[in-house]
Design an enzyme around this catalytic site. Structure first.
Site, PDB file in Angstrom:
ATOM      1  N   CYS A 213      12.976  11.040   7.709  1.00 29.09           N
ATOM      2  CA  CYS A 213      13.225  10.505   8.885  1.00 29.09           C
ATOM      3  C   CYS A 213      14.416  10.633   9.320  1.00 29.09           C
ATOM      4  O   CYS A 213      14.654  10.843  10.778  1.00 29.09           O
ATOM      5  CB  CYS A 213      12.796   8.918   8.708  1.00 29.09           C
ATOM      6  SG  CYS A 213      13.495   8.198   7.318  1.00 29.09           S
TER       7      CYS A 213
ATOM      8  N   LYS B  38       1.051  -1.082   0.000  1.00 32.04           N
ATOM      9  CA  LYS B  38       0.060   0.057  -0.047  1.00 32.04           C
ATOM     10  C   LYS B  38       0.692   1.159   0.083  1.00 32.04           C
ATOM     11  O   LYS B  38       1.614   1.483   0.810  1.00 32.04           O
ATOM     12  CB  LYS B  38      -0.713   0.089   1.287  1.00 32.04           C
ATOM     13  CG  LYS B  38      -1.926   1.123   1.148  1.00 32.04           C
ATOM     14  CD  LYS B  38      -2.619   1.539   2.430  1.00 32.04           C
ATOM     15  CE  LYS B  38      -1.835   2.510   3.119  1.00 32.04           C
ATOM     16  NZ  LYS B  38      -1.708   3.852   2.546  1.00 32.04           N
TER      17      LYS B  38
ATOM     18  N   GLU C  42      10.815   0.839   9.946  1.00 29.99           N
ATOM     19  CA  GLU C  42      11.672   1.913   9.698  1.00 29.99           C
ATOM     20  C   GLU C  42      10.673   3.199  10.331  1.00 29.99           C
ATOM     21  O   GLU C  42       9.743   3.644   9.668  1.00 29.99           O
ATOM     22  CB  GLU C  42      12.275   2.170   8.442  1.00 29.99           C
ATOM     23  CG  GLU C  42      13.298   2.830   8.167  1.00 29.99           C
ATOM     24  CD  GLU C  42      13.302   4.364   7.845  1.00 29.99           C
ATOM     25  OE1 GLU C  42      12.915   5.349   8.641  1.00 29.99           O
ATOM     26  OE2 GLU C  42      13.039   4.642   6.669  1.00 29.99           O
TER      27      GLU C  42
ATOM     28  N   GLU D 216       9.396  14.847  16.304  1.00 30.92           N
ATOM     29  CA  GLU D 216       9.811  15.063  14.871  1.00 30.92           C
ATOM     30  C   GLU D 216       8.817  15.802  14.131  1.00 30.92           C
ATOM     31  O   GLU D 216       7.823  16.059  14.211  1.00 30.92           O
ATOM     32  CB  GLU D 216       9.286  13.589  14.381  1.00 30.92           C
ATOM     33  CG  GLU D 216      10.065  13.294  12.830  1.00 30.92           C
ATOM     34  CD  GLU D 216       9.825  11.884  12.303  1.00 30.92           C
ATOM     35  OE1 GLU D 216       8.826  11.305  12.596  1.00 30.92           O
ATOM     36  OE2 GLU D 216      11.061  11.557  11.757  1.00 30.92           O
TER      37      GLU D 216
HETATM   38  P1  NDP Z   1       1.941   7.239   8.872  1.00 24.68           P
HETATM   39  O1  NDP Z   1       2.762   6.721   9.843  1.00 24.68           O
HETATM   40  O2  NDP Z   1       0.541   7.557   9.325  1.00 24.68           O
HETATM   41  O3  NDP Z   1       1.642   6.870   7.519  1.00 24.68           O
HETATM   42  C1  NDP Z   1       2.678   6.072   7.025  1.00 24.68           C
HETATM   43  C2  NDP Z   1       2.055   4.723   6.127  1.00 24.68           C
HETATM   44  O4  NDP Z   1       1.264   4.058   6.927  1.00 24.68           O
HETATM   45  C3  NDP Z   1       0.950   5.406   5.312  1.00 24.68           C
HETATM   46  O5  NDP Z   1       1.043   4.523   4.038  1.00 24.68           O
HETATM   47  C4  NDP Z   1      -0.386   5.283   5.817  1.00 24.68           C
HETATM   48  O6  NDP Z   1      -1.548   5.326   5.082  1.00 24.68           O
HETATM   49  C5  NDP Z   1      -0.138   3.943   6.841  1.00 24.68           C
HETATM   50  N1  NDP Z   1      -1.157   3.773   7.672  1.00 24.68           N
HETATM   51  C6  NDP Z   1      -1.447   4.705   8.425  1.00 24.68           C
HETATM   52  N2  NDP Z   1      -2.388   4.080   9.380  1.00 24.68           N
HETATM   53  C7  NDP Z   1      -2.571   2.951   9.439  1.00 24.68           C
HETATM   54  C8  NDP Z   1      -2.797   1.913  10.042  1.00 24.68           C
HETATM   55  N3  NDP Z   1      -3.789   1.947  10.851  1.00 24.68           N
HETATM   56  N4  NDP Z   1      -2.794   0.629   9.695  1.00 24.68           N
HETATM   57  C9  NDP Z   1      -1.998   0.512   8.744  1.00 24.68           C
HETATM   58  N5  NDP Z   1      -1.203   1.324   7.662  1.00 24.68           N
HETATM   59  C10 NDP Z   1      -1.528   2.673   8.227  1.00 24.68           C
HETATM   60  O7  NDP Z   1       2.617   8.766   8.566  1.00 24.68           O
HETATM   61  P2  NDP Z   1       1.788  10.034   8.097  1.00 24.68           P
HETATM   62  O8  NDP Z   1       1.691  10.073   6.466  1.00 24.68           O
HETATM   63  O9  NDP Z   1       0.735  10.241   8.711  1.00 24.68           O
HETATM   64  O10 NDP Z   1       2.962  11.249   8.573  1.00 24.68           O
HETATM   65  C11 NDP Z   1       2.648  11.453   9.996  1.00 24.68           C
HETATM   66  C12 NDP Z   1       4.085  11.672  10.526  1.00 24.68           C
HETATM   67  O11 NDP Z   1       4.817  10.411  10.463  1.00 24.68           O
HETATM   68  C13 NDP Z   1       5.021  12.571   9.693  1.00 24.68           C
HETATM   69  O12 NDP Z   1       4.787  13.960  10.167  1.00 24.68           O
HETATM   70  C14 NDP Z   1       6.429  12.257  10.366  1.00 24.68           C
HETATM   71  O13 NDP Z   1       6.808  12.473  11.360  1.00 24.68           O
HETATM   72  C15 NDP Z   1       6.102  10.591  10.221  1.00 24.68           C
HETATM   73  N6  NDP Z   1       6.796  10.047   9.139  1.00 24.68           N
HETATM   74  C16 NDP Z   1       7.746   9.300   9.155  1.00 24.68           C
HETATM   75  C17 NDP Z   1       8.382   8.803   7.907  1.00 24.68           C
HETATM   76  C18 NDP Z   1       9.750   7.968   7.935  1.00 24.68           C
HETATM   77  O14 NDP Z   1      10.310   7.773   6.905  1.00 24.68           O
HETATM   78  N7  NDP Z   1      10.114   7.556   9.014  1.00 24.68           N
HETATM   79  C19 NDP Z   1       7.633   8.951   6.737  1.00 24.68           C
HETATM   80  C20 NDP Z   1       6.288   9.599   6.633  1.00 24.68           C
HETATM   81  C21 NDP Z   1       5.960  10.075   7.953  1.00 24.68           C
HETATM   82  P3  NDP Z   1      -2.058   6.841   4.788  1.00 24.68           P
HETATM   83  O15 NDP Z   1      -1.324   6.950   3.734  1.00 24.68           O
HETATM   84  O16 NDP Z   1      -3.541   6.628   4.489  1.00 24.68           O
HETATM   85  O17 NDP Z   1      -1.982   7.669   5.878  1.00 24.68           O
END
Ligand code: NDP
Length: 776
Positions: free
Chosen positions: A321, A212, A287, A417
């Site tokens: 990240c 996904k 990660e 973060e």
């Molecule tokens: P999320 O952790 O919410 O999203 C990452 C992925 O997980 C997306 O594909 C998301 O789907 C999916 N996801 C969300 N909720 C669930 C669930 N309950 N079960 C399974 N999958 C799920 O990150 P956000 O995009 O909301 O960003 C929020 C914060 O996360 C950022 O501000 C940052 O701090 C951190 N982040 C860290 C990253 C990294 O590289 N370590 C990358 C991105 C964000 P959907 O897209 O629909 O939300």
């Protein structure tokens, strides 16, 4: 976020209604959108969602919808997992050779490169990053990642582990097998690259994937699906499901057909993924977030340090990240550094990602609000705002590059973060202090050191609790180098060979060995004395050339020929001796006949030995001539060499030479005897002699003892008194005298004692002589 995207659908009014958007973005992005897949990718086909639902893809530059994609939910996840299950349980991908998988992944890497231009434009349209960055970083790094793991596909080998214990001896080995169906959930900050980090090792190891992408950035994942078909990845091996976290993401995590979960995103969602994995006891790799310290030493070029720390934080709009989001600067250079850092950030070019800028919009409105919220909190908590601090412009999700000085460890922006273009500068005085403070955080993803002091670098790099330490550089991502977090930054590693450990499971196979089978045979020292010279050949040249083998074959053949000739000769002598013995018996010369029988016996023993030797040599020849490859030839020669050694032990070479000489002597002796004894016996004499000889032979074999040969001058048996008999006796005596002149047959030359001497020695002396004769 979901509601905003759904409401955005109203903006789409078909292709004609979109024309204005396409002009506003970039000609290439607009062109690419015309062929952009919009459906879910399941079992090698693009299909609508079971619910028929779609959601909008927004352009972060304007906040407006530019596209729609199908929205997967639990029903689609079920369909995709079943397709992946079939592909894994019955399909080609895990069953084809690693080499073949590697070829397909190489092709995929090439296809990414061939489509780099349109992929880069789509990436920037979807995510908002400057197209120049998509072109020089995201897309080539993604292609590189597939190429790197293509190389691994045929190198996933286990180990061999010899073992023995109380139950016996075993040969054990390990197999590195794929896990099965892997569920992967990725974020939006590097849409294609994060996909590559997850998909490439999973596929290289032979797994099948259900992935996904983030709701904000689904476009390139679907284009990638097209390329997978083009590269020849079998249907069902990879399935791409755009959708939302709680629905599609949650369904992947909970599906019983998924064997492993891999996630990149926030720590908060990471905990949910881990809990879902725990419910079904499936392995999970995470990660997650970071709050990475970047430590600037005092004796550095401040301008360069400012530039490096700027890049460490502002790269990709701070949406990394691993961003260097806590800039620790030594007190000695702090003021100068702070001033210059603020100036550098203020100069940063922000704007349309398809123009010449360093920074585009943040990915969506949620992120924009979150970042502005942190800026507000920082000011309220007392951090000194040097530059930026507001939204940039009024359209889209742009944030001004922002720098805070005098940030302290307990402030929210030093703890959480931000994931945006906000630099936090903290002052430190000593090495011990900065190490302590750098580690005082729940995260441990990355870190950095800027210094010219090797001792400082070594001490700090070892002391930091982080999965990566960049020294005098930052944001370097090489496919072969692992990436992942300590503490709450995650579990496991992406990239490099380390990633493969999370996409394979280890199987141990034990095979029982014969209890007496030695691990390693001792190497015979006599090998160097091999008659064929093979010992030398083998000890000096572990890798045999075909010429060596030819030579060995020729040597063995000539050896075999000589032996055969010799064997034939000895057989003739054996037959002859019996004939002689028979004639001697017929003439009443029992002691002479016994001598001939003894010679015959010795020749038979020698013949037996020769037979054994011949068999070995012929066996070797057969092995070598029928063997096709060098390894087998080598084995055959080894075996041959062992046979030669055995023969040497049984019969040393000198003995063989002597045997050949003996045999020649024996023949000459028999010839002379024949000549002297004249014509062969008449039939009655033959018959009588035969009967007596048989009796004699039987007696000799039963007693297992050989009598001493007659010595020259020893009285012959009494002869009949008739004239004829006297003549015969005289003739026999003459013969005996002549016989005494003949050279003795080797192997039978045990000196006979005179009658007087025999009497003197008594029975003990006789026994000794017997023993000597038998051993001869
Ligand atoms: P999320 O952790 O919410 O999203 C990452 C992925 O997980 C997306 O594909 C998301 O789907 C999916 N996801 C969300 N909720 C669930 C669930 N309950 N079960 C399974 N999958 C799920 O990150 P956000 O995009 O909301 O960003 C929020 C914060 O996360 C950022 O501000 C940052 O701090 C951190 N982040 C860290 C990253 C990294 O590289 N370590 C990358 C991105 C964000 P959907 O897209 O629909 O939300």
């Amino acid at each position: 976020m979901q509601s905003l995207r759904r409401s955005g659908a109203a903006l789409l009014r078909g292709p004609s209604g979109l024309t204005s958007f396409w002009r506003a973005i970039s000609t290439q992005a607009a062109e690419a959108l015309k062929t952009q897949p919009s459906q879910l990718f399941i079992d090698g086909k693009f299909v609508d969602a079971a619910s028929g639902k779609k959601f909008d893809v927004l352009d972060p530059t304007t906040g407006e919808a530019v596209f729609q994609v199908a929205e997967a939910d639990a029903a689609d996840v079920d369909k995709a997992v079943k397709a992946a299950r079939r592909a894994f349980d019955q399909g080609e991908w895990p069953r084809m050779s690693g080499k073949q998988r590697g070829k397909i992944l190489y092709r995929l890497a090439e296809l990414i490169e061939q489509h780099a231009e349109e992929l880069a434009h789509i990436e920037s349209l979807d995510n908002g990053k400057p197209v120049v960055m998509s072109k020089i970083a995201d897309i080539p790094l993604s292609a590189d990642h597939f190429r790197y793991f293509a190389g691994w596909a045929d190198k996933l080998t286990g180990k061999t582990i010899p073992c023995d214990n109380v139950f016996g001896k075993f040969f054990a080995y390990t197999l590195h097998e794929p896990l099965g169906v892997v569920g992967q959930i990725i974020p939006w900050n590097f849409p294609l690259l994060m996909l590559a980090w997850k998909v490439a090792p999973a596929l290289a190891a032979g797994n099948c994937v259900v992935l996904k992408p983030a709701e904000q950035t689904p476009l390139n994942a679907l284009r990638f699906a097209q390329l997978c078909n083009e590269a020849g990845i079998p249907p069902g091996t990879i399935n791409i499901l755009p959708g939302f976290g709680p629905t599609a993401g949650g369904a992947i995590c909970d599906h019983p057909g998924v064997d492993k979960l891999a996630f990149t995103g926030s720590t908060e969602i990471g905990k949910l993924i881990m809990a879902a994995g725990a419910k079904r006891v499936v392995p999970v790799t995470l990660e997650l977030g970071g709050k990475s310290p970047l430590i600037v030493d005092k004796n550095v070029d401040v301008d360069k340090a400012v530039e490096d720390t700027h890049f460490a934080l502002f790269f990709n709009h701070g949406q990394c990240c691993a961003a260097g989001s806590r800039t620790f600067v030594h007190a000695d250079i702090y003021d100068e550094f702070v001033e210059k850092a603020a100036k550098r950030a203020a100069k940063r070019k922000v704007g349309d990602p398809f123009s010449d800028v360093e920074q585009g919009p943040q990915v969506d409105e949620d992120q924009l609000k979150k970042i502005l919220g942190y800026i507000d909190v920082a000011q309220r908590e007392g951090a000194r705002l040097l530059t930026g601090g507001k939204q940039h412009g009024s359209k889209g999700y742009f944030v001004e590059p922002t720098v805070f000085a005098d940030v302290t460890d307990e402030m929210t922006i030093a703890q959480e973060e931000i994931f945006g273009p906000v630099q936090s500068i903290l002052k430190y005085h000593t090495t011990e202090e900065v190490i302590e403070r750098a580690n005082a955080n729940c995260y441990g993803l990355a870190s950095g050191i800027i210094s010219n002091d090797i001792n400082f670098i070594n001490t700090v790099s070892r002391s930091l609790k982080a999965g990566t330490v960049w020294v005098n550089c930052y944001n370097v991502y090489e496919s072969a180098v692992p990436f992942g977090g300590y503490k709450m930054s995650g579990i496991g590693r992406d990239k490099g060979a380390y990633a493969l450990e999370h996409y394979t499971q280890t199987k141990a196979v034990y095979q029982a060995l014969e209890p007496n089978q030695p691990w390693l045979l001792p190497r015979p020292s006599s090998v160097h004395r091999s008659p064929a010279g093979m010992g030398q050949l083998m000890s000096k040249k572990p890798k045999l050339e075909i010429n060596d083998v030819d030579r060995a074959v020729l040597t063995l053949k000539s050896q075999a020929r000589k032996l055969e000739q010799q064997r034939t000769r000895i057989q003739g002598d054996i037959d002859r001796e019996r004939q002689i013995a028979k004639e001697l018996v017929a003439q009443g010369r029992k002691d002479r006949a016994l001598l001939a029988l003894k010679r015959r016996k010795l020749q038979e023993v020698q013949a037996e030995r020769l037979d054994g030797w011949l068999l070995n040599v012929q066996g070797m020849l057969l092995n070598i001539e029928t063997t096709k490859n060098q390894q087998q030839l080598f084995a055959a020669l080894k075996e041959g060499n062992k046979a030669v050694k055995d023969m040497q032990q049984a019969m040393p070479l000198e003995e063989v030479d002597k045997l050949m000489q003996d045999s020649a002597d024996a023949k000459a002796y028999a010839d002379e005897l024949n000549q002297m004894l004249g014509e062969s016996l008449n039939p009655e004499q033959q018959e009588a002699a035969e009967a007596e000889l048989e009796e004699l032979e039987k007696q000799m074999l039963e007693e297992q003892r050989l009598e001493m040969p007659a010595a020259p001058g020893r009285p012959l048996p009494a002869v009949p008194a008739t004239e004829e008999e006297e003549k015969a006796a005289a003739a026999a005596e003459a013969t005996a005298a002549q016989l005494a002149q003949l050279p003795s047959v080797p192997g039978t030359t045990v000196a006979a004692p005179t009658a007087a001497a025999a009497e003197e020695e008594g029975p003990a002396g006789e026994q000794e002589r017997e023993a000597a004769l038998v051993s001869a």
